[in-house]
Design a protein around this motif. Structure first.
Motif, short mmCIF file in Angstrom:
data_model
loop_
_atom_site.label_atom_id
_atom_site.label_comp_id
_atom_site.label_asym_id
_atom_site.label_seq_id
_atom_site.Cartn_x
_atom_site.Cartn_y
_atom_site.Cartn_z
N UNK A 350 26.53 72.32 37.33
CA UNK A 350 28.03 72.88 37.29
C UNK A 350 28.97 71.71 37.02
N UNK A 351 28.72 70.49 37.81
CA UNK A 351 29.65 69.54 37.69
C UNK A 351 29.42 68.36 36.56
N UNK A 352 28.22 68.61 36.20
CA UNK A 352 27.73 68.07 34.75
C UNK A 352 27.13 66.56 35.10
N UNK A 353 27.09 66.10 36.21
CA UNK A 353 26.69 64.68 36.69
C UNK A 353 25.14 64.39 37.37
N UNK A 354 24.30 65.69 37.42
CA UNK A 354 23.22 65.57 38.06
C UNK A 354 22.21 64.80 37.13
N UNK A 355 21.56 63.80 37.73
CA UNK A 355 20.80 62.89 37.23
C UNK A 355 21.33 61.87 36.35
N UNK A 356 22.31 61.48 36.38
CA UNK A 356 23.22 60.49 35.54
C UNK A 356 23.14 59.28 35.97
#
Length: 504
Positions: A350-356
């Motif tokens: 949802x926030x877009x920053x997983x595993x970045x």
């Protein structure tokens, strides 16, 4: 009693069935009635035609006027019959001196109260159908260029009712329309050279273009997913002549410009994630084409894929397999072509920053799972290439893009691979059936054993296996190889998100 029959065309999907406008004048109280299953806009033709005839200086018959639109079981809609009705009344009342209704000409156009002839939708399908039966077509001036796309159809364009009357009575002939020159232009689409880094994503775009495969990009915000998707049309070959007619016909019945199709440019549709299922597949009381049909022979890009309603996404499953959509209503069914490439983009959470690689993501594992579960397994099974697009480091972003390959360079390789496919099987790899795959995608023993193990470990469905083999076949075509080798299968597995299969 007087009778005149004028020929015109209805609109039914992208088909243009013939309609005969039968005008009959008889004794009785002055009246005008229209029969033959007319819609409200057709019934209103009475007032438009009456005013147009009087304004143009003609006499409206003070008799009983009966107009039949045959066949009676075909619904009629819009103002496209105005011109044929007006000429039928003039012919039946004897006001067209020296001219009798001819079966060799068809008329399409809406009349203004001043007698001006206004353009209507769906001219191209009507022009094609008229040319097939050897008839000329009279249209409004604004519709002339579109009608001329139908090669072999004689087209006359008139701006006012008086011009057409002068033509029919041989007082002043309308010149036959001549098609203009159309340039095959594809340079207006964004160029792949603008993309920095993202080598795997660029490779996936090339493979998708070469085989017509569906593609999903997943990555954090700002990693270039939308930018990459917008460059896919520039890698595709220009539309062939028959494809141009199909795409232009859909644009015509939708009231959109046919100019891009005339130039050979493939459609690129990018609906917002709030679009409804009807907006996507088409529909309404009078079924109109939706986004999937407007993307026919082109690209349908769905950005923020999980934000689309689950019900909206599920309606894509059947068209992705069949290449068409059948819209059923109580009164009739309408079939539209929908052979498009699906390109989608999504964030990993949802926030877009997983595993970045950072600690910015605050989503819980359950939130991430629910977010990714918005896309059903059957829909994912129909997406051939599923590629991670990581965020680029600052150093890469600041590098010059002068050395990056352009769309024109990649398109040459794509067209070479497509030429191999057409020579071998007469169609793109994405259209291969299971039996055809067995013939053109034979594997050696070790490679076949690898595929079997991957299918067992990953529980890959039969559809998923076929799509995997189609991608491997495209990779072999890009390499100019007759046989699919282990390397191509491993790369196809990686694009499918099954890179672990390489360790089998």
């Amino acid at each position: 009693m007087s009778l005149a029959v004028i020929h015109t065309r209805a609109q039914l999907g992208i088909q243009a069935p013939p309609v005969a406008v039968e005008v009959h004048l008889s004794g009785g109280l002055p009246s005008m009635s229209i029969v033959g299953l007319p819609e409200t806009a057709v019934k209103e033709s009475r007032e438009r035609v009456r005013s147009a005839l009087i304004t143009a200086g003609f006499e409206f018959p003070q008799r009983r006027v009966t107009i039949n639109l045959a066949p009676a079981d075909l619904p009629k809609e819009g103002g496209r019959y105005d011109l044929a009705i007006a000429i039928g009344i003039l012919s039946a009342s004897g006001q067209l001196k020296g001219w009798k209704a001819s079966p060799t000409v068809e008329m399409l156009g809406e009349l203004a109260l001043s007698g001006d002839i206004r353009p209507v939708r769906g001219i191209l399908p009507a022009a094609v159908a008229a040319g097939k039966v050897g008839r000329a077509l009279v249209v409004a001036r604004e519709n002339a260029d579109e009608a001329m796309m139908a090669e072999g159809t004689e087209v006359f364009a008139a701006g006012h009712l008086l011009e057409l009357v002068a033509h029919l009575t041989r007082q002043q002939q309308l010149p036959a329309c001549v098609p203009g020159d159309v340039d095959d232009a594809v340079a207006t689409v964004p160029d792949l050279a603008d993309v920095k880094g993202q080598l795997q994503a660029r490779r996936a775009l090339e493979v998708a273009a070469a085989g017509g495969h569906n593609l999903l990009f997943s990555g954090p915000p700002g990693s270039g997913k939308s930018m990459l998707a917008a460059r896919l049309p520039g890698l595709l070959p220009p539309l062939a002549t028959e494809q141009r007619l199909e795409v232009a016909a859909i644009a015509s019945v939708s009231g959109q410009s046919v100019a891009p199709a005339c130039q050979g440019m493939r459609p690129f549709r990018n609906p917002h994630h709030t679009a409804s299922a009807i907006a996507l597949v088409g529909g309404g009381s009078h079924p109109r084409p939706g986004e999937i049909s407007l993307a026919h022979q082109g690209v349908l890009f769905l950005d923020e894929l999980p934000e689309f309603s689950r019900r909206v996404l599920e309606v894509l499953r059947e068209p992705l397999e069949t290449g068409e959509i059948l819209i059923s209503r109580a009164a009739r069914q309408t079939r539209y072509p929908a052979r498009f490439q699906l390109v989608a983009a999504m964030n990993p959470c949802p926030c877009g920053y997983h595993d970045d690689g950072s600690d910015r993501c605050l989503c819980t594992p359950d939130q991430i799972r629910r977010y990714q579960m918005k896309i059903s397994g059957p829909l994912l099974d129909r997406i051939d290439l599923q590629v991670q697009v990581p965020a680029l480091p600052a150093a890469t972003l600041l590098q010059s893009s002068a050395v990056a390959e352009t769309s024109a360079t990649v398109r040459e390789r794509v067209m070479a691979a497509l030429a191999l496919q057409l020579a071998r099987q007469g169609r793109m790899n994405r259209e291969l059936s299971g039996r055809e795959l067995e013939q053109v995608c034979t594997l050696d023993g070790a490679t076949e054993a690898l595929l079997v193990r991957v299918m067992q470990q990953s529980q890959l469905s039969a559809r998923g296996c076929h799509r995997l083999l189609r991608v491997a076949r495209t990779l072999a075509d890009l390499a100019g190889q007759e046989r699919v080798e282990r390397g191509q299968l491993l790369e196809a597995l990686a694009f499918r998100g099954l890179a672990g299969g390489g360790s089998c």
